[in-house]
Every structure is written in structure tokens, then in C-alpha cells.
Write an enzyme that holds these catalytic residues in place. Structure first.
Site, PDB file in Angstrom:
ATOM      1  N   GLN A 181       0.812  -1.221   0.000  1.00 19.89           N
ATOM      2  CA  GLN A 181       0.000   0.000   0.000  1.00 19.89           C
ATOM      3  C   GLN A 181       0.843   1.268   0.000  1.00 19.89           C
ATOM      4  OE1 GLN A 181      -3.217  -0.028  -0.456  1.00 19.89           O
ATOM      5  NE2 GLN A 181      -3.513  -2.239  -0.252  1.00 19.89           N
ATOM      6  N   HIS A 203      -0.441  -4.853  -9.270  1.00 19.58           N
ATOM      7  CA  HIS A 203      -1.838  -4.465  -9.487  1.00 19.58           C
ATOM      8  C   HIS A 203      -2.333  -3.423  -8.497  1.00 19.58           C
ATOM      9  CE1 HIS A 203      -4.184  -6.686  -6.282  1.00 19.58           C
ATOM     10  NE2 HIS A 203      -3.019  -7.289  -6.176  1.00 19.58           N
ATOM     11  N   CYS A 326      -9.018  -9.698   0.536  1.00 19.04           N
ATOM     12  CA  CYS A 326      -8.658 -11.086   0.808  1.00 19.04           C
ATOM     13  C   CYS A 326      -9.504 -11.681   1.925  1.00 19.04           C
ATOM     14  CB  CYS A 326      -7.170 -11.186   1.172  1.00 19.04           C
ATOM     15  SG  CYS A 326      -6.086 -10.704  -0.179  1.00 19.04           S
TER      16      CYS A 326
END
Length: 400
Positions: A181, A203, A326
Site C-alpha cells: 500500500q 496491481h 482477501c
């Protein structure tokens, strides 16, 4: 209108990145490890991409950057290698992580804990950040690794990795940070502080899915997670994902070039959007703005289940989340909200909005209107909201 505000989960591939990748699917498709012309056609692009990746995090050429399938693989690799090399052999018996790491770190830590490793889960404070002193207080001569993320995927909270790195260097304990991040949102210079291992995924900064990397400082070795070939200097077997690597290199270059826009313009848009959200009665934001990545808001709406809000937003064409992608199928209370000590009636109400350089003011204005409508509808049918006590003990301050 369709609005995408879930950029901490994944991002759109930048069109320039896609254009860079496209020839390596059909035109130049050779296996880079073969000896013929088809293979050699891929070599210049791979070299250029790796140079961009090294430059993007200011990695010295003597250090290693190993391409993986994603940061989850990289995180697993670091922790499991430390287990094989240090814990299983009896040299060490302890690792330290934060209690709000990404699931790929938490789950791996629990796995090696089940195999006999002692794991310390460092708490976060009411701002969602860990105190570096807690690392010093728990590190011992039996500690094999400290793993603390650079920025939290749910709150955007920026963790004190420089101070933690200094403590680890003082005690000669390897330090790993999950920087997923951080890339593209914060300046990342691994030469500016002590870090031994650093992970990221393309990504998350407008690159393709299915490709990530692990930075390894010179002198730090890891047992390969995947055996079977000599690719990546023997660190990671498997045919190289040429389009993915090319795309990650271009995405890294683009992310560095756009960093000022992310840190200034996106932050300004985020702050204005947040100001409007906080005008809604009984709303709560975790972590002060100056201690967050510039694109992230984790906000709670008292009396509204996060999943219910997502349902209304999704019907309006708006993508947001209740936290980590997730763990999105797990309807338990938000782990960060629980960790900061939020009351039970707030722990299920958190919504994450995460912007990108493709986010527009028009999209945010539309989202604000839809959020207000959803709040009005959902609170109107809530059986609990009207009974919320004034001056509640939530662990968070209310904004009206």
C-alpha cells in the site's frame, strides 16, 4: 454512473502499461531462458523493466529484486524461509508482526506458530498505528524476524517503519515490510532506512495482476519457496511472466512520475470528500489524515451494517469495501475496528473508500449523494440506531 473507489484492493491497468505489455503476449512470446531468437527478443524489455523496478524503490544493484506472482507469495516466502532456516533448526524461536498485517502475513504467522514458532502480535493504538517501542519491548536474542507493514490496507495508516528498522538493526534482527500500500502513494527509498525484505504487487499501482516482487538486501539469504529451475538466480523457479514484468516495470515508472499528484491532488480530493462525509451525523474516521496514505478513508456510520451500505452503493454503481479484499467473504467484524477498541456496534460498520489518480470530482460528488441516501434509508429501517446512547463509549470520537 459507475464509480470505482476500491483501489486498495486493485487498480485499473494504466493504458500506457497495457500498451507496453501487449507485444509480449503474441508477437514476442519466447521463453526468456531458451537459447533461440524468440527468447532473445524478450531480453531487452526484461532488462529495461527490471531497471525501472530497481529505480522505483531506489534499490542498489548489488541487492536482489526477485519477481513473484504477487505480494502474498512474497510474504509467505519470507516468513516460511525464516521458519526453515532459523526456527526449525533451533537457532531462533520467535517472530514479531503487527496484529493488523495483511491476511497473507497473519495466516502464515499462524501456520508457523502451529509448527512451534512463538509469534508476538503487536497491538495498534487508537489511531490504528503501532508504537515502535513495542518492538523494542518484545524483541529478544531469539527473535528471527520482525514483519510490519508500511501502510495499512484498510485504514491507510502509515506505520513507523524507519524507527522499527533502526531497532531491528540495533538488535541485528532481519526486518521485513509489506509495502503493497506504499508504492505509488508514498516515496519509497529503501536506502533511506534499514530494511532487509520488502514486498509489493503491481496491481496495486496500476499494473497487471499476477505479478509482484520481493526485495532482498545483499547478505540476507532466503530458502526458495519454489524449487525446480534456475530462474531469478535460483531464488524462484518458474518460467518468467514476461508481459507481467514488463507491465510492472512501466507501472512502477508511471507511479513514481505521478507521486506528486497522488500526494497533493488526490489528498486534497480525499480530504474534501471526507469533510462532506463527516457532516453526516454519527460518523467516525480511523487514523488522522496526516498519518494516512493520501487516498484512503475508513469510515463508520453508526447504526448501519457495512454490508448493507455496500449493497446500497453497489446498486448505485459504486464500488467500495468493508476492508481487505482477501477477507471480503468473511462477515466478521472489521479486524482494525476491533483492534483499536471500537464498540461492538461500530466494529461492523466500517466502509473503506480508496481513490486513485483516475478518480474524478464528479464521481466523488455522485458517491456523496448516494451515501447520504443510503444512510437515510438504512437508519430509517434500523432497529438499533435510534437507541444509540448519547456520549457513547466507542473508542472513537464522533463527528457531527
Amino acid at each position: 454512473m459507475k464509480v470505482y473507489l476500491d483501489n486498495n484492493a486493485t487498480t485499473i491497468v494504466d493504458p500506457h502499461v497495457f500498451a507496453e505489455m501487449e507485444p509480449y503476449f503474441v508477437q514476442r512470446y519466447g521463453n526468456p531462458n531458451s537459447l533461440h531468437l524468440f527468447a532473445s527478443e524478450t531480453h531487452p524489455a526484461l532488462k529495461d523493466a527490471m531497471e525501472k523496478i530497481y529505480a522505483g524503490i531506489h534499490a542498489p544493484k548489488d541487492d536482489s529484486i526477485v519477481i513473484t506472482s504477487c505480494a502474498t507469495e512474497s510474504n509467505n516466502w519470507v516468513l516460511k524461509s525464516i521458519y526453515f532456516e532459523q526456527i526449525l533448526t533451533g537457532k531462533k524461536n520467535h517472530i514479531i508482526i503487527s496484529e493488523v498485517e495483511h491476511p497473507s502475513v497473519i495466516a502464515t504467522a499462524k501456520f508457523i506458530e502451529s509448527m512451534g514458532c512463538k509469534v508476538t502480535y503487536l497491538p495498534i493504538n487508537h489511531e490504528g498505528i503501532i508504537d515502535p517501542q513495542s518492538v523494542r519491548d518484545t524483541i529478544t536474542d531469539k527473535t528471527a524476524l520482525v514483519s510490519v507493514m508500511w501502510a495499512n490496507n484498510e485504514t491507510g495508516a502509515i506505520f513507523p517503519v524507519e524507527e522499527i528498522g533502526d531497532i531491528c538493526e540495533e538488535y541485528n534482527v532481519p526486518f521485513h515490510t509489506d509495502a503493497v500500500q506504499a508504492i505509488g502513494k508514498l516515496p519509497v527509498d529503501i536506502q533511506s532506512f534499514n530494511v532487509d525484505y520488502l514486498t509489493f504487487s503491481a496491481h496495486k499501482f496500476h499494473g497487471p495482476k499476477g505479478v509482484g516482487a520481493l526485495y532482498i538486501k545483499k547478505g540476507r539469504e532466503l530458502t526458495p519457496l519454489l524449487h525446480g529451475g534456475s530462474q531469478m538466480g535460483g531464488y524462484r523457479s518458474g518460467t518468467l511472466n514476461v508481459p507481467g514484468i514488463v507491465g510492472m516495470g512501466k507501472a512502477m515508472e508511471q507511479a513514481v512520475d505521478a507521486l506528486d499528484y497522488e500526494m497533493e491532488d488526490i489528498r486534497e480530493m480525499r480530504d474534501a470528500f471526507e469533510d462532506e462525509l463527516l457532516k453526516i451525523e454519527d460518523t467516525f474516521v480511523v487514523t488522522p489524515r496526516e498519518k494516512r496514505t493520501p487516498n484512503t478513508i475508513l469510515i463508520s456510520f453508526r447504526g448501519i451494517e457495512g454490508e448493507s451500505m455496500l449493497w446500497d452503493l453497489n446498486r448505485a454503481g459504486i464500488a467500495a469495501s468493508t476492508g481487505s479484499a482477501c477477507a471480503s467473504e468473511d462477515l466478521e467484524a472489521n479486524s482494525v475496528m476491533e483492534a483499536i477498541g471500537a464498540a461492538e456496534d461500530l466494529a461492523h460498520t466500517a466502509i473503506r473508500f480508496s481513490l486513485s489518480r483516475y478518480t474524478t470530482q464528479e464521481e466523488l460528488d455522485y458517491t456523496l449523494d448516494m451515501v447520504k441516501k443510503a444512510v437515510e434509508r438504512l437508519r430509517g429501517i434500523s432497529s438499533t440506531y435510534s437507541y444509540a446512547p448519547e456520549g457513547h463509549e466507542s473508542g472513537l470520537d464522533a463527528h457531527h
